[in-house]
Motif scaffolding. Structure first.
Motif, PDB file in Angstrom:
ATOM      1  N   GLY A 193       0.807  -1.203   0.000  1.00  0.00           N
ATOM      2  CA  GLY A 193       0.000   0.000   0.000  1.00  0.00           C
ATOM      3  C   GLY A 193       0.842   1.254   0.000  1.00  0.00           C
ATOM      4  N   TYR A 194       0.130   2.388   0.143  1.00  0.00           N
ATOM      5  CA  TYR A 194       0.770   3.706   0.134  1.00  0.00           C
ATOM      6  C   TYR A 194       0.288   4.520   1.322  1.00  0.00           C
ATOM      7  N   GLY A 314      -6.200   8.868  -2.336  1.00  0.00           N
ATOM      8  CA  GLY A 314      -6.561   7.501  -1.976  1.00  0.00           C
ATOM      9  C   GLY A 314      -7.381   6.828  -3.054  1.00  0.00           C
ATOM     10  N   VAL A 317      -5.182   5.659  -6.062  1.00  0.00           N
ATOM     11  CA  VAL A 317      -4.450   4.405  -5.839  1.00  0.00           C
ATOM     12  C   VAL A 317      -5.393   3.217  -5.859  1.00  0.00           C
ATOM     13  N   THR A 327      -4.444   2.198   1.623  1.00  0.00           N
ATOM     14  CA  THR A 327      -3.992   3.575   1.591  1.00  0.00           C
ATOM     15  C   THR A 327      -4.180   4.216   2.959  1.00  0.00           C
ATOM     16  N   LEU A 357      -9.660   5.525   2.051  1.00  0.00           N
ATOM     17  CA  LEU A 357      -8.536   5.326   2.965  1.00  0.00           C
ATOM     18  C   LEU A 357      -8.814   4.137   3.872  1.00  0.00           C
TER      19      LEU A 357
END
Length: 776
Positions: A193-194, A314, A317, A327, A357
């Protein structure tokens, strides 16, 4: 002809959709998700659970150190990186860092801590997209750090406005490019994830000068446009806007950003207040929505501008990965912040509901961290478990190896042994409160934990988290702390500091009984557990629907409510919106008020009442009386600071003395402490904004909550573990609601089997971590 054209368009759209879906299915990553287990959110990566304690460093340059972390059980890493837009070598640097980690642990899980800041040159080329201050300049007047308002200097520093669509467009392009490069890389298969970072200290907050004597923000065109869009969505017509604001603004086109003199709620950290601002829009230190929503609306918009930017990234992604990547971002701070101007406090609900998110995060609180004190999570961490989200705390515990000299002034350990005790303490709240964290080296250097003793402690910590999952994450809290996000926009900075920051940091950890922490809106969620005591910290503004949910929750199992200061004073769904009658209807108390500047301190007048019984009569309650040490304001090791409470205006008191629970305001001799059941449940009320642990403990006991510890040490527990940290040295006693097999997991020693009470010596600054289920 039109039908044929429509069919062709639909065919093209269908082909594009198929290609997009196929691309998402083929997206190279480590598929990750959040699952709920016994009411606790658990991160799964590649189908396997991930231990809640992870690691983040700016460097990780030493393979031996990384190997030590691996052997200590760290599997999840947050590598820090930049887009190629900000740093043309951003991806190249990340690739080297990722390979450094994966060479030692091919099964490591990576969540990329990616900065979305623009390069400096972009801000120089686009000053109109930068945060602009009241003096009309985007150049900042600052000093060095939060709270230090001496020797201000004019700098060349620019900071982009988080409301800037131009920045968001470029950042989204850079994010897309970066995500696709990672997915095409040989390490992309380990990326789960990020975690997005941006703006000041990477934490998404608007640039603030921390002293509004110099200038306020954000007067940029992007923020003005966002503010106008916000109020247009909220009010719909010029007439409704004018009726709500009641100032010189009569139309959407005339909307402007409030000037400094119109900002009555915000007082900067370190600001020397010579007088209280008062205007037609205030009710003492509170905003009055019946007079004007102008300032409150601006701060709502400011906070939502940050939330909207985070949500946008978010969603991108999620779109690129087909939902395979998780995220997160920094947001949702309710402790240790400048509540109104920072913009990272008041729209957590919007992010929670967005679906974009999976987790939010913040650093742990920075006050009172040294041995004998404690850090704590800044957000209602239990709220995230209800939404299959994670809360992460950034635990930058200052070990003896921390490299910044000024940490020694605040909170740094002085030995390896002291470092280990702090690591155990800081881990204990995460273990027992069921959220997540990463150890963070908050500097340009690493190796804060590069010591055999510290690494051995971390290894044992990881084992405990594994045991917690096997044991089933059993809850034990009978207290729910409850915060109101909407009330922030009607409450001044100093009152919020007392209600949500200082007492959270200095008192709640010392109650001697575990607690969970929620938003008011969570009480309407059927998944929220039931508690014996609900402590409403700042419930000044409650909507009609929130009042119904709160009352239903309290009446469900005969629970007790503890209300602070002005519960339910504002109801945005009624006219007038601000009315003391709404407080009486909610709480059952016949409350009245006086205007002026009052000290909120009170004394025990009648120790015969069950709530005040046993409390000393020669002590002031309702104001901080613990010294603060290890904070930004301290300039040398060992410095202590005496905290001054906010003045109270208005002062609320019980008009019906028969409802008094034995407490009187010291100067005014009016009832400040109450108990009633007129609202259909047991209702306790304290007229102050700050409550000491002893009084919280008394309220908990009145509600039938089990008290584990009476000693005032930092304590937390769940159904499987109990953690105590010595705020003082001496003999300590723990009492349990049921018989336990008490095993200290770091000593490898039983303190008793099938026992309900145990007494033992505990030194100042030492931590004991007990498993209640025997040896593990």
């Amino acid at each position: 002809m039109k039908r044929s054209f429509l069919c062709i368009c639909m065919l093209i759209m269908g082909i594009l959709t198929i290609r997009t879906d196929a691309a998402a299915q083929a997206f190279n990553c480590l598929p990750s998700e959040i699952r709920t287990e016994n009411g606790v959110s658990v991160l799964y990566a590649g189908g396997a659970p991930v231990t809640p304690m992870s690691f983040c460093s700016r460097n990780n340059s030493d393979p031996q150190y990384v190997r030590g972390l691996l052997e200590a059980g760290v599997r999840l890493h947050f590598p820090i990186c930049d887009t190629d837009w900000k740093d043309p070598q951003g991806f190249e640097k990340l690739s080297a860092l990722a390979h450094r980690i994966l060479a030692l642990d091919p099964q490591a899980v990576l969540i990329l801590r990616l900065s979305l800041d623009p390069p400096r040159q972009w801000m120089e080329d686009n000053p109109g997209e930068c945060t602009t201050f009241e003096n009309g300049s985007p150049r900042m007047i600052i000093n060095t750090k939060i709270g230090r308002t001496w020797d201000p200097v004019l700098t060349d520093e620019l900071k982009f406005s988080l409301a800037s669509r131009a920045w968001q467009d470029k950042a989204e392009e850079a994010l897309t490019d970066f995500v696709l490069k990672v997915a095409a890389s040989d390490f992309g298969s380990r990326v789960a994830g990020y975690f997005f970072t941006a703006s000041e200290t990477e934490e998404w907050y608007y640039t603030v000068t921390y002293d509004r004597r110099y200038h306020a923000h954000d007067f940029s065109r992007p923020m003005l446009d966002y503010f106008r869009e916000y109020v247009r969505r909220k009010y719909g017509t010029d007439e409704k806007l004018a009726a709500a604001w009641r100032n010189d603004v009569r139309s959407f086109e005339a909307v402007r950003v409030p000037q400094l003199a119109e900002r009555t709620l915000y007082t900067g950290v370190g600001e020397l207040i010579t007088r209280r601002y008062d205007s037609h829009s205030t009710f003492g230190t509170l905003a009055n929505p019946d007079c004007s929503e102008f300032e409150s609306d601006y701060y709502r918009a400011l906070n939502e501008s940050v939330a909207d930017a985070i949500i946008r990234f978010g969603r991108k992604v999620k779109e690129l990965s087909g939902g395979k990547l998780i995220t997160g971002a920094f947001y949702g701070y309710l402790t240790c912040v400048v509540y109104h101007e920072m913009g990272i406090t008041g729209a957590a609900a919007k992010i929670q509901d967005s679906g974009a998110l999976d987790f939010l995060a913040s650093p742990s609180t920075y006050f009172n961290r040294p041995p004998g004190g404690q850090s704590t999570a800044r957000s209602p961490f239990s709220s995230y478990n209800l939404r299959r989200m994670l809360w992460f705390t950034e635990e930058d515990t200052r070990t003896v190896l921390s490299d910044y000299g000024n940490w020694a002034h605040w909170s740094q350990a002085h030995s390896t042994a002291e470092s280990c005790e702090m690591l155990k303490r800081d881990m204990g709240k995460i273990l027992t409160r069921h959220y997540h964290a990463w150890w963070f080296e908050n500097s340009s250097k690493d190796k804060w934990y590069h010591d055999p003793g510290m690494l051995a402690t971390m290894k044992r910590i990881q084992e405990l988290f594994g045991a917690s999952q096997r044991l089933g994450y059993r809850r034990a809290a009978e207290i729910a702390m409850v915060a109101s996000e909407p009330s922030i926009f009607y409450t001044d900075q100093e009152s919020l500091r007392d209600m949500l920051m200082w007492q959270r940091q200095l008192e709640f950890e010392r109650i001697g009984a575990p607690y969970d922490y929620y938003y008011v809106r969570d009480l309407a969620d059927p998944a929220m557990p039931d508690y014996k005591l609900y402590v409403f910290l700042n419930a000044i503004c409650l909507s009609d629907s929130e009042r119904v949910a709160v009352t239903a929750k309290l009446k469900k199992n005969g629970a007790t409510a503890l209300w602070l200061y002005a519960p339910g004073l504002i109801d945005p769904d009624r006219e007038p919106k601000l009315n003391v009658a709404w407080m009486k209807e909610l709480t059952g108390f016949d409350l009245a008020y006086k205007r002026g500047s009052f000290h909120p301190r009170f004394v025990v007048d009648d120790p015969r009442h069950p709530l005040s019984a046993g409390l000393p009569r020669d002590r002031f309650f309702g104001q901080p009386d613990r010294v603060l040490f290890g904070s930004f304001e301290t300039k040398a090791p060992g410095w202590l600071i005496e905290l001054a409470p906010a003045l109270t205006d208005p002062l609320f008191y019980l008009a019906d003395s028969s409802q008094s629970a034995g407490g009187l305001y010291f100067e005014e001799r009016l009832p400040a402490l109450g108990e009633t059941d007129r609202a259909g449940y047991r209702s306790l009320w304290i007229g102050a904004k700050y409550v000491q642990a002893e009084l919280l403990r008394a309220a908990a006991r009145r509600a039938g909550v089990h008290i584990y510890s009476e000693s005032g040490d930092t304590f937390t527990a769940d159904g499987d573990f109990a953690v105590i940290h010595g705020s003082t040295g001496g003999t300590k006693t723990l009492r349990f609601p049921e018989a336990v097999d008490l095993y200290e997991v770091f000593e490898g020693k039983y303190y008793g089997k099938k026992v309900r009470e145990v007494t033992f010596p505990l030194e100042f600054g030492k931590t004991k971590v007990f498993c209640l289920r025997g040896k593990i």
